[in-house]
Design a protein around this motif. Structure first.
Motif, PDB file in Angstrom:
ATOM      1  N   THR A 198       0.839  -1.199   0.000  1.00 54.28           N
ATOM      2  CA  THR A 198       0.000   0.000   0.000  1.00 54.28           C
ATOM      3  C   THR A 198       0.872   1.247   0.000  1.00 54.28           C
ATOM      4  O   THR A 198       1.816   1.356   0.777  1.00 54.28           O
ATOM      5  N   TRP A 199       0.540   2.191  -0.866  1.00 55.29           N
ATOM      6  CA  TRP A 199       1.324   3.412  -0.957  1.00 55.29           C
ATOM      7  C   TRP A 199       0.463   4.641  -0.707  1.00 55.29           C
ATOM      8  O   TRP A 199       0.424   5.156   0.397  1.00 55.29           O
ATOM      9  N   LEU A 200      -0.236   5.144  -1.702  1.00 55.53           N
ATOM     10  CA  LEU A 200      -0.976   6.395  -1.584  1.00 55.53           C
ATOM     11  C   LEU A 200      -2.461   6.197  -1.834  1.00 55.53           C
ATOM     12  O   LEU A 200      -2.848   5.387  -2.657  1.00 55.53           O
ATOM     13  N   GLU A 201      -3.270   6.990  -1.139  1.00 58.88           N
ATOM     14  CA  GLU A 201      -4.686   7.039  -1.474  1.00 58.88           C
ATOM     15  C   GLU A 201      -4.899   8.249  -2.365  1.00 58.88           C
ATOM     16  O   GLU A 201      -4.286   9.291  -2.175  1.00 58.88           O
ATOM     17  N   ASP A 202      -5.754   8.087  -3.331  1.00 58.89           N
ATOM     18  CA  ASP A 202      -6.053   9.141  -4.282  1.00 58.89           C
ATOM     19  C   ASP A 202      -7.562   9.212  -4.437  1.00 58.89           C
ATOM     20  O   ASP A 202      -8.273   8.272  -4.085  1.00 58.89           O
ATOM     21  N   GLU A 203      -8.043  10.325  -4.946  1.00 54.75           N
ATOM     22  CA  GLU A 203      -9.466  10.442  -5.223  1.00 54.75           C
ATOM     23  C   GLU A 203      -9.639  11.113  -6.567  1.00 54.75           C
ATOM     24  O   GLU A 203      -8.971  12.097  -6.876  1.00 54.75           O
ATOM     25  N   LEU A 204     -10.513  10.559  -7.372  1.00 51.16           N
ATOM     26  CA  LEU A 204     -10.830  11.152  -8.655  1.00 51.16           C
ATOM     27  C   LEU A 204     -11.798  12.312  -8.446  1.00 51.16           C
ATOM     28  O   LEU A 204     -12.491  12.379  -7.433  1.00 51.16           O
ATOM     29  N   SER A 205     -11.847  13.180  -9.424  1.00 55.57           N
ATOM     30  CA  SER A 205     -12.744  14.318  -9.366  1.00 55.57           C
ATOM     31  C   SER A 205     -13.427  14.488 -10.717  1.00 55.57           C
ATOM     32  O   SER A 205     -12.782  14.430 -11.762  1.00 55.57           O
ATOM     33  N   VAL A 206     -14.728  14.714 -10.683  1.00 53.65           N
ATOM     34  CA  VAL A 206     -15.477  15.085 -11.878  1.00 53.65           C
ATOM     35  C   VAL A 206     -15.297  16.583 -12.046  1.00 53.65           C
ATOM     36  O   VAL A 206     -15.418  17.343 -11.083  1.00 53.65           O
ATOM     37  N   PHE A 207     -14.984  17.029 -13.266  1.00 51.27           N
ATOM     38  CA  PHE A 207     -14.698  18.443 -13.466  1.00 51.27           C
ATOM     39  C   PHE A 207     -15.178  18.916 -14.829  1.00 51.27           C
ATOM     40  O   PHE A 207     -15.441  18.124 -15.732  1.00 51.27           O
ATOM     41  N   ALA A 208     -15.303  20.237 -14.940  1.00 48.83           N
ATOM     42  CA  ALA A 208     -15.750  20.884 -16.170  1.00 48.83           C
ATOM     43  C   ALA A 208     -15.103  22.256 -16.247  1.00 48.83           C
ATOM     44  O   ALA A 208     -14.429  22.693 -15.312  1.00 48.83           O
ATOM     45  N   ARG A 209     -15.340  22.939 -17.339  1.00 45.59           N
ATOM     46  CA  ARG A 209     -14.902  24.326 -17.383  1.00 45.59           C
ATOM     47  C   ARG A 209     -15.909  25.156 -16.587  1.00 45.59           C
ATOM     48  O   ARG A 209     -17.045  24.724 -16.379  1.00 45.59           O
ATOM     49  N   PRO A 210     -15.501  26.315 -16.089  1.00 45.98           N
ATOM     50  CA  PRO A 210     -16.351  27.091 -15.181  1.00 45.98           C
ATOM     51  C   PRO A 210     -17.712  27.505 -15.738  1.00 45.98           C
ATOM     52  O   PRO A 210     -18.646  27.714 -14.973  1.00 45.98           O
ATOM     53  N   ASP A 211     -17.852  27.603 -17.056  1.00 42.88           N
ATOM     54  CA  ASP A 211     -19.139  28.023 -17.616  1.00 42.88           C
ATOM     55  C   ASP A 211     -20.015  26.839 -18.051  1.00 42.88           C
ATOM     56  O   ASP A 211     -21.063  27.033 -18.657  1.00 42.88           O
ATOM     57  N   HIS A 212     -19.603  25.633 -17.723  1.00 42.84           N
ATOM     58  CA  HIS A 212     -20.431  24.452 -18.016  1.00 42.84           C
ATOM     59  C   HIS A 212     -21.701  24.531 -17.175  1.00 42.84           C
ATOM     60  O   HIS A 212     -21.656  24.987 -16.021  1.00 42.84           O
ATOM     61  N   PRO A 213     -22.853  24.101 -17.713  1.00 41.93           N
ATOM     62  CA  PRO A 213     -24.107  24.167 -16.948  1.00 41.93           C
ATOM     63  C   PRO A 213     -24.049  23.499 -15.572  1.00 41.93           C
ATOM     64  O   PRO A 213     -24.683  23.982 -14.633  1.00 41.93           O
ATOM     65  N   LEU A 214     -23.280  22.430 -15.420  1.00 42.34           N
ATOM     66  CA  LEU A 214     -23.201  21.771 -14.110  1.00 42.34           C
ATOM     67  C   LEU A 214     -22.272  22.495 -13.141  1.00 42.34           C
ATOM     68  O   LEU A 214     -22.369  22.303 -11.932  1.00 42.34           O
ATOM     69  N   ALA A 215     -21.362  23.318 -13.665  1.00 46.06           N
ATOM     70  CA  ALA A 215     -20.391  24.006 -12.800  1.00 46.06           C
ATOM     71  C   ALA A 215     -21.060  25.002 -11.867  1.00 46.06           C
ATOM     72  O   ALA A 215     -20.547  25.275 -10.788  1.00 46.06           O
ATOM     73  N   ILE A 270      -5.661  17.953 -11.351  1.00 50.81           N
ATOM     74  CA  ILE A 270      -6.337  19.182 -11.795  1.00 50.81           C
ATOM     75  C   ILE A 270      -6.216  20.322 -10.791  1.00 50.81           C
ATOM     76  O   ILE A 270      -6.781  21.390 -11.006  1.00 50.81           O
ATOM     77  N   ARG A 271      -5.466  20.135  -9.724  1.00 52.88           N
ATOM     78  CA  ARG A 271      -5.451  21.148  -8.657  1.00 52.88           C
ATOM     79  C   ARG A 271      -4.956  22.507  -9.132  1.00 52.88           C
ATOM     80  O   ARG A 271      -5.476  23.534  -8.700  1.00 52.88           O
ATOM     81  N   ARG A 272      -3.968  22.566 -10.011  1.00 50.54           N
ATOM     82  CA  ARG A 272      -3.474  23.867 -10.493  1.00 50.54           C
ATOM     83  C   ARG A 272      -4.538  24.582 -11.328  1.00 50.54           C
ATOM     84  O   ARG A 272      -4.751  25.780 -11.170  1.00 50.54           O
ATOM     85  N   GLU A 273      -5.191  23.831 -12.211  1.00 50.29           N
ATOM     86  CA  GLU A 273      -6.220  24.435 -13.061  1.00 50.29           C
ATOM     87  C   GLU A 273      -7.430  24.881 -12.245  1.00 50.29           C
ATOM     88  O   GLU A 273      -8.024  25.922 -12.542  1.00 50.29           O
ATOM     89  N   VAL A 274      -7.779  24.134 -11.211  1.00 47.75           N
ATOM     90  CA  VAL A 274      -8.889  24.528 -10.336  1.00 47.75           C
ATOM     91  C   VAL A 274      -8.508  25.795  -9.569  1.00 47.75           C
ATOM     92  O   VAL A 274      -9.289  26.749  -9.496  1.00 47.75           O
ATOM     93  N   ALA A 275      -7.300  25.822  -9.025  1.00 45.37           N
ATOM     94  CA  ALA A 275      -6.843  27.004  -8.278  1.00 45.37           C
ATOM     95  C   ALA A 275      -6.790  28.241  -9.166  1.00 45.37           C
ATOM     96  O   ALA A 275      -7.071  29.355  -8.709  1.00 45.37           O
ATOM     97  N   ALA A 276      -6.475  28.059 -10.452  1.00 43.02           N
ATOM     98  CA  ALA A 276      -6.388  29.184 -11.382  1.00 43.02           C
ATOM     99  C   ALA A 276      -7.748  29.563 -11.968  1.00 43.02           C
ATOM    100  O   ALA A 276      -7.848  30.546 -12.706  1.00 43.02           O
ATOM    101  N   GLY A 277      -8.788  28.790 -11.664  1.00 44.50           N
ATOM    102  CA  GLY A 277     -10.119  29.085 -12.190  1.00 44.50           C
ATOM    103  C   GLY A 277     -10.344  28.618 -13.615  1.00 44.50           C
ATOM    104  O   GLY A 277     -11.336  28.985 -14.248  1.00 44.50           O
ATOM    105  N   ILE A 278      -9.433  27.794 -14.127  1.00 41.18           N
ATOM    106  CA  ILE A 278      -9.547  27.286 -15.499  1.00 41.18           C
ATOM    107  C   ILE A 278     -10.539  26.135 -15.561  1.00 41.18           C
ATOM    108  O   ILE A 278     -11.285  25.983 -16.529  1.00 41.18           O
ATOM    109  N   LEU A 279     -10.521  25.296 -14.526  1.00 37.46           N
ATOM    110  CA  LEU A 279     -11.440  24.165 -14.411  1.00 37.46           C
ATOM    111  C   LEU A 279     -12.172  24.262 -13.081  1.00 37.46           C
ATOM    112  O   LEU A 279     -11.684  24.900 -12.144  1.00 37.46           O
ATOM    113  N   LYS A 280     -13.310  23.597 -13.006  1.00 40.31           N
ATOM    114  CA  LYS A 280     -14.087  23.607 -11.769  1.00 40.31           C
ATOM    115  C   LYS A 280     -14.518  22.178 -11.434  1.00 40.31           C
ATOM    116  O   LYS A 280     -15.015  21.459 -12.294  1.00 40.31           O
ATOM    117  N   GLU A 281     -14.330  21.809 -10.168  1.00 38.98           N
ATOM    118  CA  GLU A 281     -14.792  20.500  -9.717  1.00 38.98           C
ATOM    119  C   GLU A 281     -16.312  20.507  -9.601  1.00 38.98           C
ATOM    120  O   GLU A 281     -16.903  21.493  -9.162  1.00 38.98           O
TER     121      GLU A 281
END
Length: 160
Positions: free
Chosen positions: A24-41, A110-121
């Motif tokens: 066992t090494w690392l736990e990770d979690e996936l994230s569903v994401f879109a661009r900020p203007d996507h209807p689900l965002a 995706i953490r850099r893109e989320v922090a920069a507002g390029i993508l949204k979880e």
């Protein structure tokens, strides 16, 4: 690792070979994401039906990421509307950024893109998108000092 060509391997999920040890090494979690203007965002609460109505860019068949994602989806969402499959995380991020698609990859990727507002979880608390990474080592192969040091560093010398 199986034929001793490599001393160690890394896998998301486990290896079921009896002579390969899963460490066992690392736990990770996936994230569903879109661009900020996507209807689900902009939605405060996303439903399974919302996800089923969208088009996706997903990892390729055989990918551990795709396996975790598909296993997390309830039956009524399958088959998902996959507009494209891709083996590159960067390509997936760019396709989501410049298109109306949803993606699902590691939250860390995706953490850099989320922090920069390029993508949204997109909040999906109803999906279990956690996964475990394992080191694979051959049980009958002697571990060199270098390998032991490397594994020790990876296990205890890095922040998650």
């Amino acid at each position: 690792v199986e034929d001793c060509t490599f001393d160690v391997g890394v896998i998301a999920g486990t290896c079921n070979k009896s002579f390969v040890e899963n460490v066992t090494w690392l736990e990770d979690e996936l994230s569903v994401f879109a661009r900020p203007d996507h209807p689900l965002a902009g939605k405060e609460r996303v439903t399974v039906e919302d996800l089923a109505d969208c088009e996706w860019v997903l990892r390729e068949e055989g990918s551990g990421t795709l396996e975790v994602f598909m296993n997390a989806l309830p039956g009524e969402v399958k088959p998902i509307k996959a507009a494209m499959e891709c083996n590159s995380l960067e390509a997936i991020k760019r396709m989501v950024e410049h298109g109306g698609l949803l993606g699902c990859i590691s939250r860390k990727a995706i953490r850099r893109e989320v922090a920069a507002g390029i993508l949204k979880e997109i909040p999906t608390p109803f999906l279990n998108l956690k996964r475990q990474y394992y080191f694979l080592v051959h049980q009958q192969r002697r571990q060199s000092l270098f390998l032991k040091t490397f594994l020790n560093h990876c296990m205890f010398g890095l922040e998650g």
